[in-house]
Write an enzyme that holds these catalytic residues in place. Structure first.
Site, PDB file in Angstrom:
ATOM      1  N   TYR A  92       0.829  -1.207   0.000  1.00  0.00           N
ATOM      2  CA  TYR A  92       0.000   0.000   0.000  1.00  0.00           C
ATOM      3  C   TYR A  92       0.866   1.260   0.000  1.00  0.00           C
ATOM      4  CZ  TYR A  92      -4.347   2.529   1.168  1.00  0.00           C
ATOM      5  OH  TYR A  92      -5.460   3.338   1.161  1.00  0.00           O
ATOM      6  N   SER A 186       1.247  -7.640   1.820  1.00  0.00           N
ATOM      7  CA  SER A 186       0.180  -6.742   2.273  1.00  0.00           C
ATOM      8  C   SER A 186      -0.809  -6.483   1.144  1.00  0.00           C
ATOM      9  CB  SER A 186       0.794  -5.457   2.834  1.00  0.00           C
ATOM     10  OG  SER A 186      -0.169  -4.670   3.483  1.00  0.00           O
ATOM     11  N   GLN A 187      -0.908  -5.248   0.656  1.00  0.00           N
ATOM     12  CA  GLN A 187      -1.777  -4.988  -0.494  1.00  0.00           C
ATOM     13  C   GLN A 187      -1.419  -5.910  -1.655  1.00  0.00           C
ATOM     14  OE1 GLN A 187      -2.987  -0.939  -2.583  1.00  0.00           O
ATOM     15  NE2 GLN A 187      -0.921  -1.510  -3.207  1.00  0.00           N
ATOM     16  N   ASP A 272       0.176  -8.763  13.948  1.00  0.00           N
ATOM     17  CA  ASP A 272      -0.033  -7.775  12.883  1.00  0.00           C
ATOM     18  C   ASP A 272      -1.245  -6.915  13.221  1.00  0.00           C
ATOM     19  OD1 ASP A 272      -0.387  -6.412  10.488  1.00  0.00           O
ATOM     20  OD2 ASP A 272      -0.002  -8.162   9.238  1.00  0.00           O
ATOM     21  N   HIS A 301       3.434  -6.503  11.142  1.00  0.00           N
ATOM     22  CA  HIS A 301       3.171  -6.472   9.708  1.00  0.00           C
ATOM     23  C   HIS A 301       4.433  -6.688   8.859  1.00  0.00           C
ATOM     24  CE1 HIS A 301       0.483  -5.898   6.408  1.00  0.00           C
ATOM     25  NE2 HIS A 301       1.139  -4.846   5.937  1.00  0.00           N
TER      26      HIS A 301
END
Length: 340
Positions: A92, A186-187, A272, A301
């Site tokens: 992100y 992540s994203q 996370d 994360h």
């Protein structure tokens, strides 16, 4: 860093009942059909990075509505013949960065496509790939862009870009189209899961601490952005809760992952607070193909970092050199390298 979500035992037993739109498959079939009908051909321009063992190309691929999506293609400089390929989607707020920055997979002997994420990154205003849609949410970030309708939502465009990027990778003469693996953190992990559900015949999928999974739960328990963008939007627009989550269900990677068939290697971090582990486990449990899992019990994360890159390198090597099974195999047992 405290445990802020369910325990590992609870996550392993979790089977969330997610609201799936009745027309989810038709929605994405029409979306992707429209992007392919827009036409256009990928472009590859050599780039001098100063590196001698990796050859790099500046990539432009027609994505959503035929709009140009930028990226990099890295190839081992002395490779010959079609190669296994890793297509990577980014976290992100990140753009594709500089051409010499991400060369791990090419150094391991694979073709490596890196997709820029529209509207994100720092190279220019809005990144190297601008998001051309005029719609914006009323809070900063991307999750609420066009959130009143699935046809307008930001991730409809991003997921389409990603599918078209994989199609461009498969068509490249340096790539073996039967040996394409998608990955991301992540994203990027959420995008990889979505692509796995939308593109048949992938060789493998590697989502790390994935975002965009069980989005409604993420909006209610995440302590830090991006999921908090949804909560902030609904704090301002109290009457739009069901509309917002109906839209987001079309881009929930946990729902799309149920349609995937390729082997997968997940990573999930139990501390996370950006992508809470229960949301990632929702995607893991619903994933439709063979699946393996690495759990990082005391990480946030950042997940497994370099330790998990080592796991991925070994997994991809075995995946792309071993004969492919004729039928899907049962999921492998849970393995946590930190507990080994």
């Amino acid at each position: 860093m405290p445990l802020t979500d369910l325990t590992l035992a609870q996550c392993l037993a979790l089977r969330p009942d997610l609201d799936e739109p009745a027309d989810l498959d038709a929605f994405w079939e029409q979306t992707l059909h429209g992007a392919r009908d827009a036409g256009g051909a990928p472009g590859f321009t050599p780039v001098d990075t100063g590196l001698t063992e990796v050859t790099t190309y500046d990539v432009t691929v027609p994505g959503f509505a035929g709009e140009p999506v930028r990226g990099w293609l890295h190839l081992p400089a002395r490779a010959s013949g079609p190669l296994g390929c890793v297509v990577e989607f980014l976290g992100y707020g990140r753009g594709r960065g500089l051409p010499h920055e991400q060369v791990l997979w090419a150094n391991a002997g694979y073709a490596h496509f890196v997709m820029d994420t529209r509207g994100q990154g720092w190279s220019t205003a809005g990144g190297d790939t601008p998001d051309t849609a005029a719609l914006n949410g009323t809070v900063p970030g991307f999750l609420t862009r066009g959130v009143e309708s699935p046809h307008d939502h930001y991730y409809r465009r991003v997921f389409t870009d990603a599918v078209r990027f994989v199609e461009a990778a498969r068509a490249h003469p340096a790539v073996d189209p039967g040996k394409v693996v998608v990955t991301g953190i992540s994203q990027g992990g959420g995008i990889a899961l979505a692509v796995a559900g939308l593109v048949p015949g992938l060789a493998g999928v590697m989502p790390d601490v994935p975002f965009l999974c069980d989005i409604r739960r993420g909006a209610t328990i995440a302590a830090r952005p991006p999921y908090t963008e949804i909560a902030e939007y609904l704090r301002l627009h109290r009457d739009r809760t069901e509309t917002v989550f109906a839209t987001l269900s079309y881009v929930d990677a946990a729902l799309l992952a149920a349609r995937a068939t390729a082997p997968s290697l997940f990573s999930i971090a139990m501390m996370d607070d950006i992508c809470p582990p229960s949301t990632s486990f929702a995607a893991y449990h619903r994933y439709g193909g063979p699946k393996d899992l690495r759990v990082y019990e005391f990480n946030g994360h950042e997940g497994g970092g370099g330790h998990h890159r080592r796991e991925q390198l070994a997994w991809v090597r075995e995946l792309l050199t071993a004969p492919r099974p004729e039928a899907p195999t049962a999921p492998t047992a849970l393995h946590d390298p930190q507990l080994a």
